[in-house]
Design a protein around this motif. Structure first.
Motif, PDB file in Angstrom:
ATOM      1  N   HIS A  20       0.864  -1.193   0.000  1.00 42.11           N
ATOM      2  CA  HIS A  20       0.000   0.000   0.000  1.00 42.11           C
ATOM      3  C   HIS A  20       0.896   1.237   0.000  1.00 42.11           C
ATOM      4  CE1 HIS A  20      -3.473  -2.546   0.847  1.00 42.11           C
ATOM      5  NE2 HIS A  20      -2.691  -3.174   1.718  1.00 42.11           N
ATOM      6  N   PRO A  21       1.573   1.481  -1.109  1.00 43.67           N
ATOM      7  CA  PRO A  21       2.603   2.527  -1.119  1.00 43.67           C
ATOM      8  C   PRO A  21       2.083   3.930  -0.829  1.00 43.67           C
ATOM      9  CG  PRO A  21       2.214   1.652  -3.327  1.00 43.67           C
ATOM     10  CD  PRO A  21       1.478   0.769  -2.380  1.00 43.67           C
ATOM     11  N   THR A  22       0.793   4.170  -1.020  1.00 42.32           N
ATOM     12  CA  THR A  22       0.275   5.521  -0.790  1.00 42.32           C
ATOM     13  C   THR A  22      -0.404   5.656   0.568  1.00 42.32           C
ATOM     14  OG1 THR A  22      -1.800   4.958  -1.856  1.00 42.32           O
ATOM     15  CG2 THR A  22      -0.083   5.896  -3.255  1.00 42.32           C
ATOM     16  N   LEU A  23      -0.407   4.576   1.307  1.00 51.42           N
ATOM     17  CA  LEU A  23      -1.110   4.598   2.595  1.00 51.42           C
ATOM     18  C   LEU A  23      -0.419   5.539   3.587  1.00 51.42           C
ATOM     19  CD1 LEU A  23      -3.366   3.159   4.336  1.00 51.42           C
ATOM     20  CD2 LEU A  23      -1.528   1.694   5.169  1.00 51.42           C
ATOM     21  N   ASP A  24      -1.220   6.323   4.269  1.00 49.61           N
ATOM     22  CA  ASP A  24      -0.710   7.139   5.372  1.00 49.61           C
ATOM     23  C   ASP A  24      -0.699   6.222   6.601  1.00 49.61           C
ATOM     24  OD1 ASP A  24      -0.035   9.104   7.143  1.00 49.61           O
ATOM     25  OD2 ASP A  24      -2.042  10.003   7.204  1.00 49.61           O
ATOM     26  N   VAL A  25       0.451   5.639   6.888  1.00 50.40           N
ATOM     27  CA  VAL A  25       0.507   4.597   7.925  1.00 50.40           C
ATOM     28  C   VAL A  25       0.165   5.194   9.295  1.00 50.40           C
ATOM     29  CG1 VAL A  25       1.947   2.835   9.013  1.00 50.40           C
ATOM     30  CG2 VAL A  25       2.304   3.409   6.608  1.00 50.40           C
ATOM     31  N   GLN A  80      -9.090   4.678   7.031  1.00 51.58           N
ATOM     32  CA  GLN A  80      -8.542   4.604   5.675  1.00 51.58           C
ATOM     33  C   GLN A  80      -8.990   3.301   5.006  1.00 51.58           C
ATOM     34  OE1 GLN A  80      -4.460   6.039   4.840  1.00 51.58           O
ATOM     35  NE2 GLN A  80      -4.235   6.082   7.051  1.00 51.58           N
ATOM     36  N   ASP A 140      -7.758   1.194   2.862  1.00 51.09           N
ATOM     37  CA  ASP A 140      -6.856   0.043   2.895  1.00 51.09           C
ATOM     38  C   ASP A 140      -6.863  -0.627   4.261  1.00 51.09           C
ATOM     39  OD1 ASP A 140      -6.134   0.413   0.309  1.00 51.09           O
ATOM     40  OD2 ASP A 140      -4.237   1.418   0.728  1.00 51.09           O
TER      41      ASP A 140
END
Lengths: 220, 88
Positions: A86-91, B59, B61
């Motif tokens: 999920h490279p665009t996820l704001d972790v 979110q 995801d």
């Protein structure tokens, strides 16, 4: 000693090269000891929050360490910063590896969950040469008893100075489990031309002590 | 890529019905832990031996990750079916 109780020796500094990681255990708690590319050492719980993989199997990339399993990357504070799937996820800040405070002193990596606890102190650092970390199949108490018999001059419960054939060793004992211990040894003093020879001599002596301890444990 | 980026970071709300062999206390604790870990808001609904209903928000995801985690469930529950209703 547990990590919550004070400073625990977890590795020789020389054993953790830059950009590498290693697993260790302190009284049953699994930890990862890793050094980033800039040379700073970190000690964390050895478990990725994602699927529980050991972080000590991971890869150091700059000042991040990446889990071997799915590549989740954690910064020096243990915070997950990047999830490859999920490279665009704001972790979120909730995805974080529990960390311990770490410090290097006398050629040894120390870690604790109680940084206000006193660190064993033998005065100003005068230089040290790593001898070796010796892993012994006996309790830390038995290892310390054997060292006491050799004349260990205690600095704290788990550490001390050992005079040996004209040299002075700093010894720090790590309890791994109730039946396993690590003895970290460094040679104190400025480096000399015959350092390697002395290092090997003291390492052999410690190995003899281990043999005696394990024999005693086996036949107890 | 840019479009996907915006979509992926969108906040999503979903209501789940997990059906199977449930032990409410165990499943609820499991769901709360996973929601906390994934930084999701969670509202628990009805739960009995056959189904648990709950809503989460966060979110997209991470809502997906929550669904995946709960599809496995705690060791003492067996999830056989999941119904998901999404409201973005």
């Amino acid at each position: 000693m547990k990590l919550e109780a004070g400073w625990v020796p977890v590795a020789l500094s020389s054993s953790i090269e830059a950009a590498t990681s290693a697993g260790a255990v302190v009284e049953g708690s699994e930890i990862v000891v890793w050094r980033d590319n800039s040379g700073v050492v970190h000690v964390w719980e050895d478990r990725c929050p994602h699927r529980g993989m050991r972080m000590s199997f991971g890869f150091v990339r700059g000042d991040h360490i990446a889990c071997l399993y799915h590549g989740w990357q954690y910064d020096a504070g243990g915070q997950c910063r990047y999830i490859p799937a999920h490279p665009t996820l704001d972790v979120p800040s909730t995805i974080k590896v529990p960390t311990y405070v770490s410090q290097e002193k006398y050629g040894i990596v120390w870690a604790t969950a109680s940084p206000d606890a006193a660190m064993p102190d033998i005065g100003p650092a005068v230089g040290s040469t790593p001898v070796r970390s010796l892993y012994v199949d006996c309790s830390a108490t038995d290892a310390l008893s054997a060292l006491d018999a050799e004349g260990l001059e205690h600095i704290s419960t788990d550490t001390g100075l050992l005079a040996c054939d004209g040299d002075k060793l700093f010894i720090a004992v790590q309890a791994i489990t109730t039946t396993k211990a690590a003895v970290h040894a460094v040679l104190l003093g400025p480096p000399s031309a015959d350092n390697a020879k002395r290092q090997a001599h003291h390492a052999r002596r410690l190995e003899k002590m281990r043999y005696a301890l394990e024999q005693a444990a086996e036949f107890a | 890529m840019g479009g996907a980026s915006c979509e992926e970071s969108m906040i999503e709300a979903a209501t789940f019905t997990f059906r199977g062999q449930m032990i409410c206390e165990s499943f609820t604790e499991f769901a709360l832990h996973r929601a906390r870990r994934l930084d999701l808001e969670i509202d628990l609904g009805a739960c009995d031996a056959a189904a648990a209903v709950l809503s989460v928000r966060g979110q997209g995801d991470l809502v997906d990750a929550f669904e995946m985690a709960c599809s496995l469930g705690p060791y003492d529950c067996i999830i056989l079916d999941i119904e998901r209703k999404t409201a973005t």
